[in-house]
Design a protein around this motif. Structure first.
Motif: not given
Length: 283
Positions: A133-137, A156-175
């Motif tokens: 989960f990506i963003g200001d949690l 956490a032990m998986n590494s074959k594929t990834y799902l990133l869920v952007c929540v509470a996210y904007t680029s103007s906050h991330e940068i």
């Protein structure tokens, strides 16, 4: 006929063909497609849930539920075709400005779906999915944040594929956050420096320093960004990371997205691959 209309016509033809395929034949098709370049990372702006509910005169919130089912299907097809990273824009920081009851409904639904996701760990582990989960949690309410942390810990032990869920996210906050953290780290490194020239050299913040501090710095930049419902706005999503990404905006509302759209996304990427690689090398 415009290029956009031709794309939609071709996509519908592909959809009618794919609709009758068994899973075995579908995988055979994917194997053929994988002889060409497959995008490593696809990002989705899941637009059109509310319009879908309005279009079909469904009760409020039904569009988001249909959108979750579409997400599960899209993820399965992406992973089967060989995509390693999938990122979805689930909830913008700006969405907190909507009506409180609407925000609470989406939070409740998000909590319900994360808990449901945790009950499908057999499927998750079959595809080797690690969830991030990506963003200001900290902006999430407690039940959603706790559920998100449980999902990340459980996979956490998986590494074959990834799902990133952007929540509470904007680029103007991330940068700006990345700039601040990069400066803070550089200042900590400078503590104890005595030679002025060395200290001045260490003041320089490089692009790589910023990218390490980005929320999305844990995965490669998207190869292609898909926004459903025909919209072409980026809506403050991955502005830093998509400078060399292919953009695709099918007219289908998000709950209508399915196999044909994933196939068409990959075909568009393969068609534009030489140009995209050239632009990356020039960057």
């Amino acid at each position: 006929m415009t290029e956009k209309m031709e794309e939609e016509r071709t996509s519908r033809i592909i959809g009618r063909f794919l609709g009758g395929l068994s899973s075995t034949i579908r995988r055979f098709l994917f194997r053929i497609m994988s002889s060409g370049p497959i995008p490593q990372h696809i990002a989705f702006i899941m637009d059109g849930n509310r319009r879908f509910a309005k279009k079909w005169k469904l009760e409020e919130g039904a569009g988001h539920k249909a959108g979750f089912l579409a997400l599960m299907s899209v993820l399965k097809y992406c992973y089967e075709i060989g995509v390693k990273y999938v990122t979805v824009y689930a909830f913008s920081l700006d969405n907190f400005n909507r009506r409180p009851d609407e925000v609470q409904y989406v939070m409740d639904l998000m909590h319900e779906k994360i808990e449901g996701f945790l009950k499908e760990l057999d499927m998750v582990n079959r595809y080797g999915i690690r969830v991030l989960f990506i963003g200001d949690l900290n902006r999430l309410n407690d039940p959603v944040r706790v559920a998100a942390e449980k999902a990340m810990e459980a996979t956490a032990m998986n590494s074959k594929t990834y799902l990133l869920v952007c929540v509470a996210y904007t680029s103007s906050h991330e940068i700006p956050r990345a700039i601040y953290e990069a400066c803070e780290e550089r200042n900590r490194r400078n503590v104890g420096e005595v030679e002025e020239e060395e200290e001045e050299a260490e003041e320089v913040i490089k692009v790589g320093d910023l990218e390490k501090k980005m929320y999305m710095g844990v995965v490669p930049d998207p190869d292609i960004l898909v926004r459903s419902s025909g919209e072409t706005r980026l809506s403050n999503f991955l502005l830093w990371q998509t400078s060399n990404s292919l953009l695709y905006s099918p007219t289908a509302l998000w709950p209508e997205m399915g196999l044909r759209h994933v196939v068409w996304t990959v075909l568009k990427y393969q068609k534009n691959y030489p140009y995209l690689e050239k632009k990356k090398k020039q960057a």
